[in-house]
Design an enzyme around this catalytic site. Structure first.
Site, short mmCIF file in Angstrom:
data_model
loop_
_atom_site.label_atom_id
_atom_site.label_comp_id
_atom_site.label_asym_id
_atom_site.label_seq_id
_atom_site.Cartn_x
_atom_site.Cartn_y
_atom_site.Cartn_z
N HIS A 59 0.86 -1.19 0.00
CA HIS A 59 0.00 0.00 0.00
C HIS A 59 0.89 1.24 0.00
CE1 HIS A 59 1.06 -0.43 4.27
NE2 HIS A 59 0.97 0.89 4.30
N HIS A 91 5.94 6.25 -1.53
CA HIS A 91 6.74 5.09 -1.93
C HIS A 91 5.97 3.83 -1.52
CE1 HIS A 91 7.65 5.62 2.33
NE2 HIS A 91 7.94 4.33 2.35
#
Length: 193
Positions: free
Chosen positions: A47, A133
Site C-alpha cells: 500500500h 513510496h
C-alpha cells in the site's frame, strides 16, 4: 479490562491494484536472488501510506471516519505509477527498500495535506513532508547487501512503470503478530473532489 480492548493501531493508506503488487513481487523476487537479510512486505500488505495514526481509541472511530469522509469529498481522483528502486535513508546504508511513485504527485500531496488538515483537529500531528513510496522490505542486517545493490543497479536499466488510478483511500488497522503485521480494512473512502 485490558488497554488493547480500547485502542487500535491505525493508518490511512492508498490501496494499490494487483498489477502493482505483481510488479512489486517480481522486483522482490529478483532482489531476493542475492539472499539478503530482509523482512519482505507480504503481497497483501502492499500500500501507499498517507498517514500513520498510531494507537487510536475506538471511541474516536466515528469522528475519525467523519473527517476522512470530508477529506474524500474535497480531493479529486488522480493517476500514479510505481517503479524504480530507492532506499531509506540512502543506498550506502539501506534500512528500507522501496518502489518509487511518479505521476500526479501534486494531487497525491493535496490528498495527504487534506488528511493532515482534517485530522489535526482531532489531535494528530501534521507530517513534515510526504514521501510517496511502496515499501518492499526492511533490511535486518548487511548480509549480501553488495550483491543486492548490484542486482538493483541492473534492474534500474530495464525498469518499467506500472500505472494505476487512485479513486479511493482506506482506513486500516494493523495488528502485530509473530509472522509480521496483519492489516484489516476498517473503511474505504471514495475521492469525490
Amino acid at each position: 479490562m485490558i488497554r488493547g480492548e480500547y485502542f487500535m493501531r491505525m493508518f490511512v493508506a492508498i490501496p494499490v491494484p494487483d498489477s502493482v503488487k505483481q510488479h512489486a513481487r517480481m522486483v522482490r523476487n529478483e532482489l531476493g536472488a542475492s539472499r539478503p537479510d530482509i523482512k519482505w512486505v507480504e503481497y497483501q500488505n502492499y500500500h501507499l501510506t498517507l498517514k500513520f495514526l498510531g494507537e487510536v481509541n475506538i471511541s474516536d472511530l466515528p469522528i475519525l471516519k467523519e473527517n476522512l469522509t470530508r477529506v474524500a469529498d474535497s480531493a479529486p481522483a488522480f493517476n500514479l505509477s510505481a517503479g524504480g528502486l530507492g532506499y531509506f535513508p540512502n543506498r550506502n546504508r539501506p534500512r528500507v527498500i522501496w518502489l518509487g511513485i511518479k505521476g500526479e504527485l501534486e494531487k497525491a500531496e493535496f490528498l495527504a495535506e487534506r488528511v493532515d488538515a482534517y485530522l489535526s483537529s482531532l489531535g494528530f500531528e501534521e507530517e513534515r513532508e510526504h514521501r510517496f513510496h511502496l515499501t518492499l522490505g526492511r533490511v535486518r542486517s548487511d548480509t549480501n547487501l553488495p550483491a543486492l545493490q548490484k542486482i538493483a543497479e541492473q534492474m534500474k536499466v530495464k525498469g518499467k512503470l506500472t500505472a494505476f488510478k487512485v479513486e479511493t483511500f482506506n482506513l486500516m488497522m494493523s495488528s502485530l503478530s509473530s509472522g509480521g503485521p496483519v492489516y484489516s480494512l476498517l473503511d474505504t473512502f471514495t475521492l469525490n473532489g
